[in-house]
Design an enzyme around this catalytic site. Sequence first.
Site, PDB file in Angstrom:
ATOM      1  N   SER A   1      37.207 -47.384 -42.979  1.00  0.00           N
ATOM      2  CA  SER A   1      37.562 -45.980 -42.607  1.00  0.00           C
ATOM      3  C   SER A   1      38.769 -45.606 -42.153  1.00  0.00           C
ATOM      4  CB  SER A   1      36.354 -45.575 -41.584  1.00  0.00           C
ATOM      5  OG  SER A   1      36.594 -46.126 -40.242  1.00  0.00           O
TER       6      SER A   1
ATOM      7  N   LYS B   1      38.757 -44.645 -34.459  1.00  0.00           N
ATOM      8  CA  LYS B   1      39.302 -43.288 -35.287  1.00  0.00           C
ATOM      9  C   LYS B   1      40.465 -42.552 -34.576  1.00  0.00           C
ATOM     10  CE  LYS B   1      35.497 -41.898 -37.680  1.00  0.00           C
ATOM     11  NZ  LYS B   1      34.419 -43.276 -37.457  1.00  0.00           N
TER      12      LYS B   1
END
Lengths: 230, 230
Positions: free
Chosen positions: B149, B188
């Site tokens: 990701s 993230k």
Amino acid sequence: MKLSERQKSMLAFIAEFVEENNYPPSIRDIGTACSISSTSVVKYNLTKLERDKLIRREKEVSRGLSLDWARLQEAGLAADLAGAPAAQQAADGSAFTFFQVPVLGYIAAGEPIQVETADHYTADEWLELNETLYRNPDQLYALRVQGDSMIDASVLDGDIVILRHQERAENGEMVAAWIDTQNETTLKHFFLEGDQVRLQPANPSYPEMFLPAAEVSVKGKVVSVIRQLE
Amino acid sequence: MKLSERQKSMLAFIAEFVEENNYPPSIRDIGTACSISSTSVVKYNLTKLERDKLIRREKEVSRGLSLDWARLQEAGLAADLAGAPAAQQAADGSAFTFFQVPVLGYIAAGEPIQVETADHYTADEWLELNETLYRNPDQLYALRVQGDSMIDASVLDGDIVILRHQERAENGEMVAAWIDTQNETTLKHFFLEGDQVRLQPANPSYPEMFLPAAEVSVKGKVVSVIRQLE
DNA sequence: CTTGACACCGCACAGATGTTCTTGTATAAT
DNA sequence: ATTATACAAGAACATCTGTGCGGTGTCAAG
């Protein structure tokens, strides 16, 4: 100074033993491990090793011997030995070793870097790495990456790449390649195609390079990438 | 576990002796150095130290003892001792320090990782890093990345990220964030927007997450990325 | 062939070193 | 007072361990 097989195996055993026990082996320990039936033969060879200053020995002291890592390194023998430059205790009590890798300079479409002549003493910076991550640490060196030609391979400007010194590479590996005609070292993916070498950046906005194999020499293969964000 | 003065001085001497000779002292060496006339008293105290696991000992082996730095460190005794693991001699003779960073587990859209409870003794793997590269090493820990990701930020599946433990983050920094409602930790980019938190992957094929600030807690900020290619 | 250097073997010895046993002295709890 | 426990000493013991010496086989130089 050349050593017999026996002496080499003795050195290897001593290193291993110290690594494991944190105290040196006795003459008989060494004898048993190296298949030497006589203690005097062990002593005989130990004396040889001491004469070459590869080990230190205290007379008439049980287990009074230790390896001289500085000399072993100098003699190029350290690499094969357990617990190389310095043996340390990890927090869990197990022994492991660390070592240092010289940061030799920058790599990109930049200036040539003389990997051969830049040795451990000319490096201006060092990385310290855990041995569990790398094998043959004496063949490793590091370079800072300049430019973003490998950005699609997730190697960014400013990253540090760790390379293993080797002259050959498999197709697709990321290597530091010396280009004769241009007098420079560059970081690219390597492909040998017939007698041509294709050097491919991992960034579409940079061109591939096609060169005669004779003009390209591989200086090392990238084994690790390190990035500092802070 | 409290030690007598005598035991402390014995530890100090053992450390000093090993540092100097590269092999451990005998019982009589210790006795002489610590002004203990009887070998049995040395043994007595050695047994105590061994019971506390501050040293290891091999029965009936000359000089068959070694310090357990992990325990000594734990007991806060290591600092006073010569040759403690933290202090090393570089090749040029100058002293520098290194430290270890625990690899605590995996991070992704995966299982929760209890960074607080996972301490230096539960980690199954370690990285060793040079102090010159990092500040406040005691706040550092490492995680293996699972999933892609963050691929556009050049963090790949399998990379190791090193984080500094902190509860706050600046907008745009890459953080390990704990999401309350989902019981997981994820890697993230962090953005605080009003009382909402936006967690943005660096891969367009993954969705952004918008969450109430109360449900997100920052566990650490990525300060380094390490990749093994070999 | 002889000689000497070299690597090796076995063995006995002495010194180095860990262990055990007995004794003694505090201090605190019973 | 008595007992238990921690700490210490000294001497005797057992074994671990380095050293020394005589001897063997090989190999190349004289």
